[in-house]
Design a protein around this motif. Structure first.
Motif, PDB file in Angstrom:
ATOM      1  N   LYS A 152     -21.400 -14.730  24.537  1.00 34.07           N
ATOM      2  CA  LYS A 152     -21.131 -13.804  25.638  1.00 34.07           C
ATOM      3  C   LYS A 152     -20.206 -14.453  26.667  1.00 34.07           C
ATOM      4  N   THR A 153     -20.408 -15.743  26.894  1.00 40.32           N
ATOM      5  CA  THR A 153     -19.573 -16.455  27.863  1.00 40.32           C
ATOM      6  C   THR A 153     -18.120 -16.498  27.422  1.00 40.32           C
ATOM      7  N   VAL A 154     -17.874 -16.862  26.164  1.00 42.48           N
ATOM      8  CA  VAL A 154     -16.484 -16.971  25.715  1.00 42.48           C
ATOM      9  C   VAL A 154     -15.835 -15.599  25.561  1.00 42.48           C
ATOM     10  N   GLN A 155     -16.608 -14.583  25.233  1.00 44.77           N
ATOM     11  CA  GLN A 155     -16.065 -13.214  25.186  1.00 44.77           C
ATOM     12  C   GLN A 155     -15.646 -12.767  26.572  1.00 44.77           C
ATOM     13  N   HIS A 156     -16.466 -13.081  27.568  1.00 39.19           N
ATOM     14  CA  HIS A 156     -16.126 -12.736  28.955  1.00 39.19           C
ATOM     15  C   HIS A 156     -14.862 -13.480  29.390  1.00 39.19           C
ATOM     16  N   GLN A 158     -12.431 -14.487  27.485  1.00 44.52           N
ATOM     17  CA  GLN A 158     -11.283 -13.889  26.824  1.00 44.52           C
ATOM     18  C   GLN A 158     -10.832 -12.624  27.552  1.00 44.52           C
ATOM     19  N   LYS A 159     -11.775 -11.830  28.026  1.00 45.99           N
ATOM     20  CA  LYS A 159     -11.427 -10.615  28.767  1.00 45.99           C
ATOM     21  C   LYS A 159     -10.695 -10.944  30.066  1.00 45.99           C
ATOM     22  N   ILE A 160     -11.131 -12.016  30.721  1.00 47.48           N
ATOM     23  CA  ILE A 160     -10.463 -12.442  31.954  1.00 47.48           C
ATOM     24  C   ILE A 160      -9.022 -12.840  31.662  1.00 47.48           C
ATOM     25  N   MET A 161      -8.828 -13.588  30.593  1.00 46.25           N
ATOM     26  CA  MET A 161      -7.475 -14.047  30.256  1.00 46.25           C
ATOM     27  C   MET A 161      -6.586 -12.891  29.807  1.00 46.25           C
ATOM     28  N   ASP A 162      -7.154 -11.933  29.060  1.00 49.08           N
ATOM     29  CA  ASP A 162      -6.377 -10.758  28.649  1.00 49.08           C
ATOM     30  C   ASP A 162      -5.974  -9.931  29.869  1.00 49.08           C
ATOM     31  N   SER A 163      -6.863  -9.851  30.850  1.00 54.14           N
ATOM     32  CA  SER A 163      -6.560  -9.121  32.082  1.00 54.14           C
ATOM     33  C   SER A 163      -5.434  -9.804  32.844  1.00 54.14           C
ATOM     34  N   LEU A 164      -5.428 -11.140  32.845  1.00 47.28           N
ATOM     35  CA  LEU A 164      -4.361 -11.871  33.513  1.00 47.28           C
ATOM     36  C   LEU A 164      -3.011 -11.580  32.870  1.00 47.28           C
ATOM     37  N   VAL A 165      -2.989 -11.521  31.547  1.00 50.05           N
ATOM     38  CA  VAL A 165      -1.749 -11.187  30.836  1.00 50.05           C
ATOM     39  C   VAL A 165      -1.277  -9.792  31.242  1.00 50.05           C
ATOM     40  N   ALA A 166      -2.207  -8.842  31.262  1.00 52.17           N
ATOM     41  CA  ALA A 166      -1.860  -7.445  31.528  1.00 52.17           C
ATOM     42  C   ALA A 166      -1.344  -7.217  32.944  1.00 52.17           C
ATOM     43  N   THR A 167      -1.774  -8.052  33.886  1.00 46.00           N
ATOM     44  CA  THR A 167      -1.424  -7.816  35.289  1.00 46.00           C
ATOM     45  C   THR A 167      -0.351  -8.764  35.818  1.00 46.00           C
ATOM     46  N   SER A 168       0.224  -9.587  34.950  1.00 48.33           N
ATOM     47  CA  SER A 168       1.178 -10.593  35.425  1.00 48.33           C
ATOM     48  C   SER A 168       2.637 -10.182  35.261  1.00 48.33           C
ATOM     49  N   GLY A 169       2.887  -8.996  34.727  1.00 46.33           N
ATOM     50  CA  GLY A 169       4.256  -8.513  34.590  1.00 46.33           C
ATOM     51  C   GLY A 169       5.127  -9.362  33.693  1.00 46.33           C
ATOM     52  N   LEU A 170       4.557  -9.848  32.618  1.00 42.11           N
ATOM     53  CA  LEU A 170       5.288 -10.728  31.710  1.00 42.11           C
ATOM     54  C   LEU A 170       6.220  -9.942  30.800  1.00 42.11           C
ATOM     55  N   PHE A 174       6.627 -12.226  25.320  1.00 44.39           N
ATOM     56  CA  PHE A 174       5.809 -13.336  25.784  1.00 44.39           C
ATOM     57  C   PHE A 174       4.360 -12.899  25.986  1.00 44.39           C
ATOM     58  N   ALA A 175       4.176 -11.708  26.519  1.00 41.52           N
ATOM     59  CA  ALA A 175       2.816 -11.172  26.725  1.00 41.52           C
ATOM     60  C   ALA A 175       2.084 -11.033  25.391  1.00 41.52           C
ATOM     61  N   ALA A 176       2.810 -10.590  24.356  1.00 44.48           N
ATOM     62  CA  ALA A 176       2.193 -10.430  23.034  1.00 44.48           C
ATOM     63  C   ALA A 176       1.731 -11.788  22.483  1.00 44.48           C
ATOM     64  N   LEU A 177       2.549 -12.819  22.686  1.00 44.48           N
ATOM     65  CA  LEU A 177       2.167 -14.155  22.241  1.00 44.48           C
ATOM     66  C   LEU A 177       0.915 -14.631  22.977  1.00 44.48           C
ATOM     67  N   GLU A 178       0.873 -14.395  24.279  1.00 44.75           N
ATOM     68  CA  GLU A 178      -0.268 -14.845  25.078  1.00 44.75           C
ATOM     69  C   GLU A 178      -1.548 -14.105  24.697  1.00 44.75           C
ATOM     70  N   LYS A 179      -1.431 -12.805  24.438  1.00 40.57           N
ATOM     71  CA  LYS A 179      -2.613 -12.022  24.056  1.00 40.57           C
ATOM     72  C   LYS A 179      -3.180 -12.556  22.723  1.00 40.57           C
ATOM     73  N   LYS A 180      -2.282 -12.840  21.804  1.00 40.82           N
ATOM     74  CA  LYS A 180      -2.717 -13.374  20.525  1.00 40.82           C
ATOM     75  C   LYS A 180      -3.292 -14.779  20.704  1.00 40.82           C
ATOM     76  N   GLY A 181      -2.659 -15.551  21.596  1.00 39.29           N
ATOM     77  CA  GLY A 181      -3.140 -16.894  21.868  1.00 39.29           C
ATOM     78  C   GLY A 181      -4.534 -16.898  22.478  1.00 39.29           C
ATOM     79  N   ASN A 182      -4.838 -15.885  23.288  1.00 38.65           N
ATOM     80  CA  ASN A 182      -6.179 -15.774  23.877  1.00 38.65           C
ATOM     81  C   ASN A 182      -7.235 -15.584  22.792  1.00 38.65           C
ATOM     82  N   PHE A 183      -6.900 -14.790  21.773  1.00 37.90           N
ATOM     83  CA  PHE A 183      -7.848 -14.613  20.677  1.00 37.90           C
ATOM     84  C   PHE A 183      -8.056 -15.919  19.916  1.00 37.90           C
TER      85      PHE A 183
END
Length: 472
Positions: A152-156, A158-170, A174-183
């Motif tokens: 549950k901790t690592v899933q949470h 991952q959601k935080i990091m995905d949210s950072l990607v979505a809100t950073s205007g990348l 590059f955003a696609a690479l980061e989203k995949k990297g988060n997984f």
């Protein structure tokens, strides 16, 4: 390694209007990196690394200014090394990055600023790494979590990091690479959990739910595209490779194989043979150049094996360099030497000072766990052979800033023999000349200064006493 530099700032400035006037559809084949560092301990250069390899070196002038043109084939992740500071960066063709920082404050990152084309990607990476460092500060407590709480901790996270990607205007790519990297980062936590949990909980075994790591079953561990572009995937690949080698090694031992480095290399080769040629396999091979040593059963055979599996010239160059080096380190060859190493008891010591006796050398460091584990065994060997024709020499490769820690440990552990501090840690010429890539390393030299073994048995190995009894 491809490095081309325009080292005069004037030339770089002349390039800028041209780069800015290009049509957006035309991609430059370079990025521009400039800026200024301040502080008393300015480095001679800034390095950009991919993995352990230096890809670019950017020189500083006496005032800390730098400007260079970096010719790159494709956009990619690098680690920028400034003294002991390591900064994650992503650089694409056409980027024009200007960086400033003060090297004096305790928190280097507080003074670091980046602007220009491509700067938003680096600012994002700095935010990302800051969040990740804060998430699992206490690694022991993190991996001691029970299965459900850990997942549950690592899933949470991952959601935080995905949210950072979505809100950073990348940029989209590059955003696609980061989203995949988060997984892949999330998958890496699941992959490491069994081993780390057993270690910290001091358990010999661990029973997990069948679906604990179900997400790992669909991962392709031979994806060359992801390997070349996503750092967290590379970590996942190497972990998986090591797991497979461990399974094969265990099976070989059960079938009667003699435990040790040669058996481990046999297991590694069996697994390596299953990978197709490419950058991924080349890097796995590069990690095994360490096993190409004077003590290898058949160095020439291993050299030919590693060379045959490579595709890229840089890997072949590393293999050839190592093989050429170990040919000079065989029994009977003159030993590499050092001069003027600081002696714990005062003054300096050179290897030539010890001629006339055998010299058993322990290359170690205060931060090295396996090195410290050998200290009691070394003390016992020293005591048992103190009246024999042999010097016991310990060469620390601690860094200059850790000199006090070196002195403290020698005193606290009552370490005997001759204790010296190498002049440049792992980059010391003596260490480089011996091709040392990991510690502890033990070396035995004869009274004439010739090599008996560039990879001698450890003090905890019964074969060391057998060797000493034959010689002394």
């Amino acid at each position: 390694m491809k490095m081309r530099f325009l080292q005069k700032p004037l030339l770089v400035m002349l390039l800028l209007p041209v780069a800015w006037s290009c049509d957006k559809k035309e991609k430059a084949d370079y990025a521009i990196l400039s800026g200024q560092l301040s502080g008393k301990k300015l480095p001679e250069q800034i390095q950009l690394l991919k993995g352990r390899d230096v890809k670019f070196e950017v020189k500083l002038d006496d005032s800390g200014n730098f400007a260079d043109t970096l010719y790159i084939d494709t956009p990619g992740y690098y680690v920028m090394k400034i003294n002991d500071n390591r900064i994650p960066v992503y650089i694409a063709q056409g980027d024009n990055l200007e960086m400033k920082a003060d090297l004096e404050p305790d928190d280097f990152y507080e003074t670091l600023s980046v602007r220009g084309d491509g700067a938003e990607n680096i600012r994002y990476l700095l935010r990302r790494d800051s969040i990740q460092r804060s998430q699992n500060k206490d690694q022991e407590a993190f991996y001691l979590l029970e299965e459900d709480a850990f997942k549950k901790t690592v899933q949470h996270q991952q959601k935080i990091m995905d949210s950072l990607v979505a809100t950073s205007g990348l940029p989209e790519d590059f955003a696609a690479l980061e989203k995949k990297g988060n997984f892949y980062s999330y998958a890496g936590y699941l992959q490491r959990y069994p081993m780390y949990h057993k270690y910290y909980a001091k358990k010999d075994s661990l029973s997990l739910s069948e679906d604990f790591d179900a997400e790992l079953s669909d991962i392709d561990y031979e994806n060359e595209e992801d390997y070349n572009h996503i750092p967290s995937y590379a970590s996942l690949v190497f972990n998986r490779f090591n797991e497979r080698v461990g399974d094969v090694y265990k099976k070989m031992k059960e079938e009667g194989g003699e435990e040790g480095r040669d058996l481990y290399m046999r297991a590694s080769r069996e697994v390596m043979d299953t990978y197709p040629k490419g950058r991924l396999k080349d890097d796995i091979i590069a990690n095994h150049i360490y096993y190409l040593s004077p003590s290898t059963d058949d160095p020439e055979e291993l050299y030919n094996y590693l060379l045959a599996g490579t595709t890229y010239p840089d890997t072949r160059e590393k293999i050839n360099e190592k093989y050429d080096k170990i040919k000079t380190l065989v029994k009977g060859k003159p030993s590499p030497v050092f001069e003027g190493y600081e002696n714990y008891d005062g003054g300096t010591t050179s290897l030539a000072d010890l001629k006339g006796k055998y010299v058993y050398i322990d290359v170690w460091a205060t931060w090295c766990g396996p090195c410290k584990a050998e200290i009691p065994h070394l003390q016992k060997v020293e005591e048992d052979y103190k009246d024999k024709n042999i010097h016991f020499l310990s060469v620390s490769i601690d860094r200059e800033k850790d000199r006090d820690a070196w002195k403290t440990m020698i005193a606290e552990k009552d370490m005997g023999g001759i204790q010296v501090l190498a002049d440049n840690a792992f980059n010391s010429k003596f260490v480089q000349d011996y091709g040392i890539e990991g510690i502890p390393t033990f070396i035995l030299i004869d009274p004439e200064g010739n090599i008996v073994s560039a990879d001698a048995p450890r003090p905890s190995d019964k074969n060391l006493r057998k060797l000493f009894d034959e010689l002394l």
